[in-house]
Design a protein around this motif. Sequence first.
Motif, PDB file in Angstrom:
ATOM      1  N   ILE A 105     -11.136  -3.278  73.903  1.00 43.65           N
ATOM      2  CA  ILE A 105     -10.184  -3.291  74.973  1.00 43.65           C
ATOM      3  C   ILE A 105      -9.268  -4.643  74.835  1.00 43.65           C
ATOM      4  O   ILE A 105      -8.255  -4.598  74.886  1.00 43.65           O
ATOM      5  N   VAL A 173      -3.821   5.941  65.343  1.00 46.79           N
ATOM      6  CA  VAL A 173      -2.929   4.808  65.063  1.00 46.79           C
ATOM      7  C   VAL A 173      -1.487   5.301  65.022  1.00 46.79           C
ATOM      8  O   VAL A 173      -0.532   4.638  65.308  1.00 46.79           O
ATOM      9  N   GLU A 174      -1.362   6.459  64.348  1.00 44.70           N
ATOM     10  CA  GLU A 174      -0.190   7.026  64.251  1.00 44.70           C
ATOM     11  C   GLU A 174       0.589   7.505  65.450  1.00 44.70           C
ATOM     12  O   GLU A 174       1.730   7.146  65.824  1.00 44.70           O
ATOM     13  N   TYR A 176      -0.279   6.329  68.726  1.00 46.48           N
ATOM     14  CA  TYR A 176      -0.505   5.106  69.805  1.00 46.48           C
ATOM     15  C   TYR A 176      -0.046   3.816  69.295  1.00 46.48           C
ATOM     16  O   TYR A 176      -0.051   2.941  69.984  1.00 46.48           O
ATOM     17  N   ALA A 177       0.249   3.642  67.967  1.00 42.97           N
ATOM     18  CA  ALA A 177      -0.018   2.129  67.345  1.00 42.97           C
ATOM     19  C   ALA A 177      -1.236   1.592  67.540  1.00 42.97           C
ATOM     20  O   ALA A 177      -2.170   2.012  68.351  1.00 42.97           O
ATOM     21  N   GLY A 180      -2.636   0.678  71.204  1.00 40.56           N
ATOM     22  CA  GLY A 180      -3.023   1.636  72.096  1.00 40.56           C
ATOM     23  C   GLY A 180      -4.127   2.450  71.420  1.00 40.56           C
ATOM     24  O   GLY A 180      -5.283   2.880  72.105  1.00 40.56           O
ATOM     25  N   LEU A 183      -7.134   0.271  72.435  1.00 39.95           N
ATOM     26  CA  LEU A 183      -7.667   0.696  73.879  1.00 39.95           C
ATOM     27  C   LEU A 183      -8.334   1.753  74.012  1.00 39.95           C
ATOM     28  O   LEU A 183      -9.394   1.854  74.665  1.00 39.95           O
ATOM     29  N   ILE A 184      -7.919   3.210  73.419  1.00 37.36           N
ATOM     30  CA  ILE A 184      -8.506   4.197  73.392  1.00 37.36           C
ATOM     31  C   ILE A 184     -10.214   4.215  73.008  1.00 37.36           C
ATOM     32  O   ILE A 184     -11.072   4.692  73.630  1.00 37.36           O
ATOM     33  N   GLY A 187     -12.369   2.623  75.129  1.00 38.58           N
ATOM     34  CA  GLY A 187     -12.740   3.493  76.167  1.00 38.58           C
ATOM     35  C   GLY A 187     -13.786   4.285  75.501  1.00 38.58           C
ATOM     36  O   GLY A 187     -14.941   4.618  76.215  1.00 38.58           O
ATOM     37  N   LEU A 188     -13.502   5.034  74.410  1.00 32.42           N
ATOM     38  CA  LEU A 188     -14.511   5.642  73.876  1.00 32.42           C
ATOM     39  C   LEU A 188     -16.022   5.250  73.454  1.00 32.42           C
ATOM     40  O   LEU A 188     -16.893   5.669  73.525  1.00 32.42           O
ATOM     41  N   LEU A 190     -17.351   2.756  75.352  1.00 31.59           N
ATOM     42  CA  LEU A 190     -17.885   2.710  76.835  1.00 31.59           C
ATOM     43  C   LEU A 190     -18.693   3.823  76.755  1.00 31.59           C
ATOM     44  O   LEU A 190     -19.672   3.885  77.806  1.00 31.59           O
ATOM     45  N   ASN A 191     -18.428   5.240  76.175  1.00 28.90           N
ATOM     46  CA  ASN A 191     -19.609   5.990  76.183  1.00 28.90           C
ATOM     47  C   ASN A 191     -20.997   5.685  76.153  1.00 28.90           C
ATOM     48  O   ASN A 191     -21.861   6.274  76.359  1.00 28.90           O
TER      49      ASN A 191
ATOM     50  N   ARG B 215       7.277   5.732  70.736  1.00 31.10           N
ATOM     51  CA  ARG B 215       6.070   5.781  71.621  1.00 31.10           C
ATOM     52  C   ARG B 215       6.279   4.701  72.757  1.00 31.10           C
ATOM     53  O   ARG B 215       6.742   3.691  72.670  1.00 31.10           O
ATOM     54  N   PRO B 220      -0.716   5.157  75.644  1.00 27.61           N
ATOM     55  CA  PRO B 220      -2.202   5.316  75.479  1.00 27.61           C
ATOM     56  C   PRO B 220      -3.109   5.329  76.761  1.00 27.61           C
ATOM     57  O   PRO B 220      -4.251   5.360  76.775  1.00 27.61           O
ATOM     58  N   PHE B 224      -7.006   6.831  77.792  1.00 27.61           N
ATOM     59  CA  PHE B 224      -7.847   5.804  78.109  1.00 27.61           C
ATOM     60  C   PHE B 224      -8.295   6.020  79.462  1.00 27.61           C
ATOM     61  O   PHE B 224      -9.797   5.984  79.615  1.00 27.61           O
ATOM     62  N   ILE B 231     -16.551   8.907  81.563  1.00 27.90           N
ATOM     63  CA  ILE B 231     -17.691   8.390  81.499  1.00 27.90           C
ATOM     64  C   ILE B 231     -18.373   7.976  82.742  1.00 27.90           C
ATOM     65  O   ILE B 231     -19.503   8.193  83.010  1.00 27.90           O
TER      66      ILE B 231
END
Lengths: 462, 279
Positions: A105, A173-174, A176-177, A180, A183-184, A187-188, A190-191, B215, B220, B224, B231
């Motif tokens: 993040i 990447v396409e 959200y750049a 982004g 960042l996602i 989050g993943l 954090l699983n 965008r 995003p 998120f 979670i």
Amino acid sequence: MTKVKSNPESRSEEVEGPDGGWGWVLLAALFVSTSLVFGLMRSLGVFFVEFVQYFEESSQAVSWISSTGLAAQQFFSPLGAALCNAYNARLVVMTGGFLAGLGLILASQATCLAHLYLTMGVISGLGWGLVFTPMVATVMANFTRRRTLALGLAFSSIGLSSFAFNPLFQLLVEMYAWRGALLILGGLSLNIVACGALIRPKQRSEAPAKVDPDSRSSCVAQLQRVSSYLELSLLFERPYVTYTLAISLLNAGYFVPYFHLVAHSRQAGFSEYQAAFVMSAAGATDILGRVVSGWFADLRHFRLIHLLSLWTALAGVFIMLLPVSSLSGSYVALVVISLLYGFCSGALTSLAFAVVPLIVGVERMMGALGLLQLIESSAGLLGTPLSGLLKDITGNYMASFMVAGSFPILGTLTMATLPHYFSCTDPPPPQRRSLDDKDKGLNSELEQMNSLPSDTSNRSAE
Amino acid sequence: MHPNAVTLALVVLLGNLMLPFVSAQNEPKINASDQTILTADTSGKPVTLQCNLTTAHTPHKESFWMKNGHEIPNTRTEQRNTTYRITKPRADDSGEYMCVYTFDTAPNANATIEVKAKPDITGHKRSENKNEGENAMLYCKSVGYPHPTWTWRKVDGTSYTDIDNSTGRFFITNRDNYTELNILNLDINTDPGKYECNATNVIGNTAETTILRVRSHLAPLWPFLGVLAEIIILVVIIVVYEKRKRPDDIMDDDEPVGTMKTNSTNNHKDKNIRQRNTK
């Protein structure tokens, strides 16, 4: 009585240890967390392309990010093991998952390459180090008869997730750049916290309980505690050192095909697609090899250490055969050898960790795994640049593959010097310490019983 | 006047008048094929360009072909009648072709044959994804002769609108076979959509579309937050499930000495009860 129950467990793990039940849930958690650690690390290539473009740095500078991450993961493995010994595995894994997610993040906000080294490399690497070894050790402690199969299934996640993550990351990447997408991804990651939450806090009756009650606050005692958490005493035990040396030798040659096979195929005259297909084929049989080897090892026809020696030696032989097969110019020969190599290298990964508790015992497995990871990684760091150097000197990959193939074979020979190697059954795992523990426990319980203001029927009930 | 001077003047005058004719007689004549137009139906059939040196006062050294000002390799020959064959003509093959004859003692002679075709757009981006506030660059490359004129339009389903440059953020640069549309400071509300570049010349026109996506900075955040929520829910479920099962687990585990004491006294009580009840 509950006290008596501990004795059968110490006598023979094979019969009484846990197997399945909650272990399968932990296996699923290990599957997910391994894919989020190693599968993620292997699929970062998509981001590197973006970094090169955005930060205008060379691709070599950008590739240091993943090297730092991997190095941090392996360097902090003993720390993760020690913290698990000191506290509990659940807390450590959840913290590790949080750090891994946090690193990614923060990386999404990076403004220069140094930020990425720090966040994606060090912080996430620390997180990954705190996650991997504890989770593996926890799953291994929850299986006895099906341990190798469980490990094989769990490690197959690395290959499967690399397949799945590459297109997924490209899509992220396409859409959200790269900021982004990172960042996602954080989050993943954090699983892993959720995976860690699945670890049931269990009591641990292992080495750290041997804290000397007399000199509790002195410096020496603190050092003793830390070294017992880190299981540093293992470094003085011959079987463990021999095994670690063998695995380190294996590691030196193991990664070379992953780095150089594509380039070697191109040099041998095959097209880009043919070379890439060779790699993919090896990756596919790698996944298959992990699962099959795990299942087969648990059939108990052979000792784990013998199977491991077999797969390691075969992997070394096939690495050596790789340049020979392409010498003849035959594409089919190259593909066949790569398939066989992929199968053997996957097969040995399932077994490499499973052998450790047979050498050091289940109680010290956590620290043993941590130290093993640290030492084997340094060998891995040396092996690949060496092969690159050989290629630069000789001009082709023949010498690098030959040398790389000889390392696993040397590892097999080293394994053969383990005590009780040539016997047909496993020696009993070292129980000296745990027996001491149980003895001390029994003694202190007896004393407690005696000090109770109760009638003599209590003592006769013993 | 002297009769010799008049004669001399007449000779000079006649000579001057006749000079163009004479030099015209000396200039080499080349018979060249007519201009060709490449169309979609003739795309498979080969096209042959022919040049024939009909009259020349000095023997020519050799001849070669040029396309758009550059010599075509491997076309040098010593024949008077030279041909250039285009086996599978594409838009790429259109252009201004010249057959050139070189002489030892005279300047080169050439003839031009035009091969015209509809423009073919060879390079464009299928899609462009940029963040809000960034600059986007859409381009189109073409091959074909004569060079086309370019126009950009925005496409909405089936309706076409010209690009509205009231905000002054759109810049179009056109060169012979290349056009570029630059949009500065992308606006997420008005700018996304399909943009079409249109290449038109005497023979025909072609167009290609590029999809521009903008965008948002906040895009995003939603996935998120969704993942974070998932979670947290998972962790809560796991911890709650475990707390509800916890009391059962404590009885099974080997507990350290303190709890053991309680167990043993419980056992002791149970044993007593059992003894009393006499199984």
